[in-house]
Design a protein around this motif. Structure first.
Motif, PDB file in Angstrom:
ATOM      1  N   VAL A 258       2.848  -7.205 -29.169  1.00  0.00           N
ATOM      2  CA  VAL A 258       2.529  -8.307 -29.937  1.00  0.00           C
ATOM      3  C   VAL A 258       2.072  -9.510 -29.281  1.00  0.00           C
ATOM      4  CG1 VAL A 258       3.859  -6.979 -31.557  1.00  0.00           C
ATOM      5  CG2 VAL A 258       4.804  -8.629 -30.170  1.00  0.00           C
ATOM      6  N   THR A 262       5.001 -13.992 -31.874  1.00  0.00           N
ATOM      7  CA  THR A 262       5.755 -12.686 -32.741  1.00  0.00           C
ATOM      8  C   THR A 262       6.918 -12.344 -31.497  1.00  0.00           C
ATOM      9  OG1 THR A 262       3.945 -11.859 -33.626  1.00  0.00           O
ATOM     10  CG2 THR A 262       5.718 -10.236 -33.523  1.00  0.00           C
ATOM     11  N   GLY A 314       2.374  -2.371 -32.220  1.00  0.00           N
ATOM     12  CA  GLY A 314       2.245  -2.789 -33.519  1.00  0.00           C
ATOM     13  C   GLY A 314       3.612  -2.664 -34.666  1.00  0.00           C
ATOM     14  N   VAL A 316       6.106  -3.776 -35.532  1.00  0.00           N
ATOM     15  CA  VAL A 316       7.042  -4.920 -35.763  1.00  0.00           C
ATOM     16  C   VAL A 316       8.236  -4.624 -36.559  1.00  0.00           C
ATOM     17  CG1 VAL A 316       7.079  -7.450 -36.300  1.00  0.00           C
ATOM     18  CG2 VAL A 316       4.837  -6.613 -35.142  1.00  0.00           C
TER      19      VAL A 316
END
Length: 452
Positions: A258, A262, A314, A316
């Motif tokens: 990321v 982030t 990804g 997250v």
């Protein structure tokens, strides 16, 4: 039930606040010093690494020295607070010199001021933690003190993590940014230390008829099985936490893949969760006990690591859950074990008639530093052996698997080992109250004790 001699809220705040200032430089030192001297000053990674390793050796061996001195040699301001102030002055000056190297600074300059910084820090933390153990005599009161102190410490880490963003808006060069960290620590630390001196009481050292290092007193430490058991669990869990903290940025960058912003947000979430969880940890320890609460929370963190193999590029929100729960567990790790350490010191007080909290917290500090050294000394060579690279190229599946094992699997296993030591830990609230009753009936005069 043994009645608490409550520390006032004002004194508790005055005791806890310096922990924020003490914590602010930790991340900047770890991040900036190696690069500054290896690259900007041209000393090379190998020489810088060797110098910092030697400085860390002096750091570790200074722990028992700081404990002994603060236990036995009070200065005019007090047995603990004087050494905290002197250590803070030394650490602050060492930090300033490290972040402001003159032209031509060599490896001896780095080694000298690293030793000053680390030894100064030791002379802050050992007396400071021992002082906290002496501020309350009861089971829950000690949790209240360590919770407040560690909350401020993590807040200091959070301040350090957002300071670069704040300083970047001022368009400062690298040296000015480093000095900005020093001044932030100074602005936090100076009033906090003044309040500490003026508002926090200190227990005077009682007169003693026994030598500090008598054979009997040293045997008492070795035979204090609950201390050995606790510090072993602390070391195992500390190694687990060290692996998690040092590998968290790598895992976010190379597995989660990321953006930089982030990554910083997830790291901030990890430490913020530790602060937010501290009141819950204190309440849970009142309902259960400190050792069972710690075990339950460590179990939750260990089970959460089972989610880590499910995290892919990804993911997250899934990884945010991992960061939040394991970060919350970090809060319990910081608050509950030191409060338990204060309880086992009562056993030593009862059997040796000595006040040696400084020496016990020196061993505690050594275990903390050895845990970090073990984590770094094992994790990076193992990653290197599998071909893990940080130069922007794609890592192989075996390298990423090793990163996952070191970040999640090994910490979970270490935490389960610590849980095994702590779940049936016998120093409960009831037993600690019995210890305090026995200590309260003990004669205070060494002559009376000899006659008893």
């Amino acid at each position: 039930m043994f009645k608490e001699r409550q520390i006032t809220s004002m004194s508790l705040l005055a005791y806890a606040l310096p922990a924020a200032a003490f914590a602010i430089p930790t991340i900047p030192v770890a991040i900036h010093v190696p690069g500054l001297y290896a690259e900007d000053m041209g000393l090379g990674l190998a020489a810088v690494g060797a110098a910092l390793l030697i400085a860390r050796f002096f750091d570790i061996i200074s722990d028992p020295l700081a404990g002994i001195i603060s236990d036995r040699f009070p200065l005019p301001w007090g047995r603990r607070k004087t050494w905290v102030i002197l250590g803070a002055l030394a650490a602050g000056f060492g930090l300033y010199r490290l972040f402001s190297p003159p032209a031509g600074a060599d490896i001896n300059y780095l080694l000298t001021w690293s030793v000053v910084l680390y030894v100064g820090w030791t002379f802050v933390t050992v007396p400071y933690n021992a002082w906290g153990a002496e501020l309350s005599e009861t089971y829950d009161g000690r949790t209240r003190i360590t919770t407040a102190r560690e909350a401020c410490g993590v807040i200091g880490i959070l301040v350090a993590s957002i300071a670069p963003f704040l300083l970047s808006y001022m368009e400062l060069d690298d040296e000015a940014s480093r000095q900005g960290i020093v001044w932030i620590a100074f602005m936090f630390g100076t009033p906090a230390l003044i309040f500490l001196i003026l508002l926090v009481p200190e227990r005077p050292r009682p007169p003693s008829a026994k030598p500090y290092f008598s054979r009997a007193s040293l045997k008492a430490i070795a035979k204090n099985s609950l201390f050995i058991r606790l510090v072993t669990a602390w070391f195992l869990n500390g190694t687990a936490n060290a692996l998690t903290v040092i590998l968290l940025p790598l895992y976010i960058k190379y597995v989660l893949a990321v953006p930089h912003e982030t990554r910083d947000a997830l790291i901030f979430l990890y430490f913020a969760s530790a602060v937010l969880a501290l009141p819950f940890c204190a309440k849970l320890s009142k309902r259960l006990s400190k050792h069972q609460s710690w075990s339950v929370i460590m179990t939750g963190a260990s089970l959460t690591f089972l989610l880590v193999p499910l995290v892919g590029p990804g993911d997250v929100w899934l990884f945010a859950i991992v960061c939040a729960i394991t970060g919350a567990a970090l809060g319990a790790d910081l608050a509950l074990p030191p409060a338990m350490q204060a309880d086992v010191i009562d056993i030593d007080r009862l059997h040796t008639h000595e006040e040696r909290a400084g020496l016990f917290f020196a061993f505690w500090g050594m275990a903390t530093k050895l845990a970090l050294a073990l984590a770094i000394g094992c994790a990076f060579p193992l990653l290197d052996a599998t071909g893990f690279v940080t130069d922007g190229t794609t890592n192989s599946p075996p390298a990423l698997m090793m990163l996952m094992v070191l970040y999640a699997t090994v910490p979970a296993a270490l935490k389960f080992a610590a849980i095994g030591l702590m779940w049936n830990y016998p120093l409960s609230r009831k037993r600690q109250e019995a210890l305090r009753r026995r200590l309260s009936r003990r004669p205070s005069s060494p002559r009376k004790r000899a006659a008893a």
